[in-house]
Design an enzyme around this catalytic site. Structure first.
Site, PDB file in Angstrom:
ATOM      1  N   LYS A 196      -4.363  85.169   9.808  1.00 25.79           N
ATOM      2  CA  LYS A 196      -5.260  84.219   9.152  1.00 25.79           C
ATOM      3  C   LYS A 196      -5.838  83.312  10.225  1.00 25.79           C
ATOM      4  CE  LYS A 196      -5.556  80.644   5.663  1.00 25.79           C
ATOM      5  NZ  LYS A 196      -4.900  79.994   4.531  1.00 25.79           N
ATOM      6  N   LYS A 249      -7.812  87.787   7.420  1.00 27.76           N
ATOM      7  CA  LYS A 249      -8.650  86.805   6.733  1.00 27.76           C
ATOM      8  C   LYS A 249      -9.316  85.896   7.742  1.00 27.76           C
ATOM      9  CE  LYS A 249      -8.058  82.968   3.605  1.00 27.76           C
ATOM     10  NZ  LYS A 249      -7.138  82.108   2.950  1.00 27.76           N
TER      11      LYS A 249
END
Ligand code: PBG
Length: 325
Positions: A196, A249
């Site tokens: 992330k 992400k």
């Protein structure tokens, strides 16, 4: 040499042939639709920076989810919009028995054959707006794990199929796996936000949740956008600690990371096509600068082509309806 011997265009000649040789397809069963859940009843609010996406109270969210299911979208990831009065330093509301988010999990699970994925991180409930416990300019890793553990167990008790730690603390996958197993929740899976990145593309999401950090930024826990090999370090740890899914992400600016994880892991790879990525397509389309449907298809296809098995996207329902015609 006869230059015409090899003619790749033969495989593009008719619609049927083109479809037959497609290397990448997207089925609605591979998409996950996010929901922003509000406390209360019968309220919906459109998110300004995400036209077409709403915050819903549970009753209206369930109506929307039923419509998603009719189009073939059965997987939902839920995020809570927590009122300021419930927020504190330790995110205690996240595991309070009356927390409306836990009720949302229970209610979504009453829909037949749906998958409920939850969010495990402190930021929606934290008065500091950070994913971990903030103290004097520092995020305390191991103290955060204890809080995430309580949140995870509360979500599992409410019926979550899959918990999604989005906090990026070290060791959280192993810690949460242990916590779940010790309580008998051996069937609850972990979809880890493995890589992330600290991204500007989360802006509209933070508007939606009103969860922006009150001070500082998230660079001591989320990854720097410049780093590629570091994602493999994270992936390796998450696998060892027992993750069932690895997530990258955002998606579009990180296709190389998706491809790397696909090559080095045999777990399902999930890509989160995030709020800012949604907003960009919407804004350009509303200005008449790009064709929205074509952009949605092309972007989601490219994420699958890079190696994602599963995509979390605010376009999930729209995509499913589009391909039905
Ligand atoms: C926070 C969280 C974020 C998103 C999902 N979980 C934002 C952040 O890290 O600040 C972003 C999702 C999106 O932008 O669509 N735990």
């Amino acid at each position: 040499m006869n230059l015409n011997t090899r003619r790749p265009r033969r495989n593009r000649r008719t619609e049927a042939i083109r479809e037959m040789v497609l290397e990448t397809r997207i089925h609605p069963s591979q998409l996950i639709m996010p929901f922003f859940i509000l406390e209360g009843e019968n309220k919906s609010e459109e998110i300004k920076s995400m036209p077409g996406i709403f915050r819903f109270t549970i009753d209206l969210a369930l109506q929307e989810a039923r419509q998603c299911m009719q189009s073939g979208i059965k997987n939902f990831i839920l995020f809570p919009v927590v009122e300021e009065r419930h927020k504190d330093k330790h995110a205690t509301y996240s595991y309070h028995p009356d927390c409306f988010y836990l009720q949302a999990i229970r209610d979504f699970k009453s829909l037949p054959d749906c998958t409920v994925i939850t969010d495990v991180a402190m930021d929606p409930y934290s008065s500091d707006g950070h994913d971990g416990l903030y103290n004097d300019g520092v995020i305390l890793n191991d103290e955060t794990l204890n809080i995430l553990g309580k949140m995870t167990i509360a979500q599992a008790e409410a019926g979550a199929d899959i918990i999604g730690p989005s906090d990026m603390m070290d060791g959280r996958v192993g810690f949460l796996r242990n916590a779940l197993d010790n309580k008998g929740f051996t069937e609850v899976a972990i979809m880890s936000y493995t890589a992330k990145f600290a991204s500007c593309f989360y802006g509209p999401f933070r508007d939606a949740l009103d969860s922006a950090p009150k001070f500082g930024n998230k660079l001591t826990y989320q990854m720097h956008p410049a780093n590629r090999r570091e994602a493999l370090v994270e992936a390796h740890l998450d696998e060892e600690e027992g993750a069932d899914y690895l997530m990258v992400k955002p998606a579009l600016a990180y296709l190389d990371i998706i491809a790397d994880l696909r090559r080095t892991s045999n777990l399902p790879i999930v890509a989160y096509h995030v709020s800012g990525e949604y907003a960009m397509i919407k804004a350009a389309a509303q200005n008449g600068w790009i064709n929205e449907e074509a952009a949605i298809k092309e972007v989601l296809t490219s994420i699958r082509r890079a190696g994602a098995d599963i995509i979390i996207t605010y376009f999930a329902r729209r995509y499913a309806e589009m391909i039905k015609g």
